[in-house]
Design a protein around this motif. Structure first.
Motif, PDB file in Angstrom:
ATOM      1  N   ARG A  16       0.825  -1.212   0.000  1.00 58.02           N
ATOM      2  CA  ARG A  16       0.000   0.000   0.000  1.00 58.02           C
ATOM      3  C   ARG A  16       0.861   1.265   0.000  1.00 58.02           C
ATOM      4  NH1 ARG A  16      -4.695  -0.767  -2.052  1.00 58.02           N
ATOM      5  NH2 ARG A  16      -3.365  -2.252  -3.140  1.00 58.02           N
ATOM      6  N   ASP A 202     -14.908   3.200   2.240  1.00 57.54           N
ATOM      7  CA  ASP A 202     -14.914   2.180   1.182  1.00 57.54           C
ATOM      8  C   ASP A 202     -15.532   2.737  -0.091  1.00 57.54           C
ATOM      9  OD1 ASP A 202     -14.216  -0.786   0.970  1.00 57.54           O
ATOM     10  OD2 ASP A 202     -16.217  -0.753   0.081  1.00 57.54           O
ATOM     11  N   LYS A 205     -12.965   5.124  -1.599  1.00 53.41           N
ATOM     12  CA  LYS A 205     -11.813   4.389  -2.134  1.00 53.41           C
ATOM     13  C   LYS A 205     -12.160   3.719  -3.465  1.00 53.41           C
ATOM     14  CE  LYS A 205     -10.615   0.541  -0.088  1.00 53.41           C
ATOM     15  NZ  LYS A 205     -10.767  -0.444  -1.214  1.00 53.41           N
ATOM     16  N   SER A 234      -6.866   6.882  -3.048  1.00 58.25           N
ATOM     17  CA  SER A 234      -7.352   5.565  -2.627  1.00 58.25           C
ATOM     18  C   SER A 234      -6.301   4.811  -1.825  1.00 58.25           C
ATOM     19  CB  SER A 234      -7.771   4.740  -3.849  1.00 58.25           C
ATOM     20  OG  SER A 234      -6.659   4.441  -4.667  1.00 58.25           O
ATOM     21  N   SER A 235      -5.020   5.012  -2.152  1.00 56.03           N
ATOM     22  CA  SER A 235      -3.947   4.362  -1.396  1.00 56.03           C
ATOM     23  C   SER A 235      -3.885   4.884   0.036  1.00 56.03           C
ATOM     24  CB  SER A 235      -2.600   4.584  -2.088  1.00 56.03           C
ATOM     25  OG  SER A 235      -2.598   4.037  -3.387  1.00 56.03           O
ATOM     26  N   SER A 238      -6.683   3.378   1.939  1.00 49.31           N
ATOM     27  CA  SER A 238      -6.382   1.980   2.274  1.00 49.31           C
ATOM     28  C   SER A 238      -5.426   1.892   3.456  1.00 49.31           C
ATOM     29  CB  SER A 238      -5.772   1.263   1.063  1.00 49.31           C
ATOM     30  OG  SER A 238      -6.695   1.162   0.019  1.00 49.31           O
ATOM     31  N   THR A 241      -7.251   2.476   6.700  1.00 55.62           N
ATOM     32  CA  THR A 241      -8.002   1.332   7.220  1.00 55.62           C
ATOM     33  C   THR A 241      -7.086   0.272   7.821  1.00 55.62           C
ATOM     34  OG1 THR A 241      -8.002   0.234   5.046  1.00 55.62           O
ATOM     35  CG2 THR A 241      -9.859   1.678   5.559  1.00 55.62           C
ATOM     36  N   LYS A 248     -12.282  -0.470   8.479  1.00 59.29           N
ATOM     37  CA  LYS A 248     -12.412  -1.375   7.337  1.00 59.29           C
ATOM     38  C   LYS A 248     -13.846  -1.925   7.298  1.00 59.29           C
ATOM     39  CE  LYS A 248     -10.339  -5.433   5.149  1.00 59.29           C
ATOM     40  NZ  LYS A 248     -10.141  -4.731   3.863  1.00 59.29           N
TER      41      LYS A 248
END
Length: 251
Positions: A16, A202, A205, A234-235, A238, A241, A248
């Motif tokens: 990630r 989510d 993302k 989006s990274s 991630s 989370t 998550k």
């Protein structure tokens, strides 16, 4: 500190971080090109991006097995819509990782005369389908939560008497009524997303990620700058989370 330890212990953490750096390089390369930077500097950034992409492919070796295991777990979910979306999404992710592994073998020279463009397009098609299913799942859960919130509000507030309409009144809703309904729906949407950070993250993302395969497949070209910004965003989500597992979305 405990959050950082949990983050560092996960196998996907490095991938990630490298993904965020890769798309940061994509965005930087676009910025340098627009700013008229020296060709040598742009070439260096492009090479760095390519090395990071290859490193990510190495770190994803074996992820197909993990995706298949996730599909096996998802097939036992009680909700039929979640079961369908998550199972097929994980299967597509497994195929995406398998194609990615073949690409890695081709780029490193382990497989000679590999048509890398064909395998890259195949990989992005599986990735796109998985993202569409993930977004379908997000919208489905959002709809359920909005309906639940609407029922809860209706139960708390006393019913208002329905106005008597004139005999010649049109059955179609007036503009003020429609605007009032839209405001209520927007308020419900904001309330539900604010109360459910995992679903919000989510949804954001997956919404950012979907522009990447759309651009790479030529379905909806957006350019390197936009792709880099979406991939970086989006990274970061991630990574967030991973640092805070409660963010998550489950299952």
């Amino acid at each position: 500190m405990d959050s950082w330890v949990r983050f560092n212990a996960q196998s996907q953490a490095k991938e990630r971080v490298i993904r965020a750096a890769q798309y940061a390089c994509t965005l930087l390369g676009y910025t340098l090109q627009k700013g008229g930077a020296a060709a040598e500097l742009r070439k260096t950034v492009s090479q760095l991006e390519a090395h990071m992409s290859l490193s990510r492919k190495l770190l994803r070796l074996g992820n197909s097995v993990e995706a298949l295991e996730a599909a096996k777990r998802a097939i036992h979910l009680s909700d039929s819509v979640l079961r369908l979306c998550l199972t097929i999404s994980h299967l597509n992710r497994a195929m995406y990782f398998a194609c990615d592994n073949v690409l890695w073998a081709g780029k490193t020279g382990l497989v000679s005369k590999l048509d890398q463009h064909k395998w890259s397009q195949r990989s992005f098609r599986y990735y796109l389908f998985a993202l569409i299913l993930n977004l379908t799942r997000d919208v489905y859960e959002l709809r359920l939560l909005i309906e639940c919130e609407a029922r809860s509000r209706a139960a708390r507030s006393p019913p208002s008497p329905s106005p008597t309409l004139p005999a010649d009144h049109s059955l179609s809703p007036s503009t003020p009524d429609m605007l009032a309904w839209l405001r209520r729906q927007l308020h419900l949407l904001v309330t539900v997303l604010y109360s459910n950070p995992p679903l919000l993250l989510d949804l954001l993302k997956n919404s950012c990620d979907i522009f990447i395969p759309l651009d790479r497949l030529g379905i909806y070209p957006t350019g390197q700058g936009f792709v880099g910004a979406c991939g970086l965003a989006s990274s970061v989500l991630s990574i967030l989370t991973m640092v805070h597992p409660w963010l998550k979305l489950k299952p």
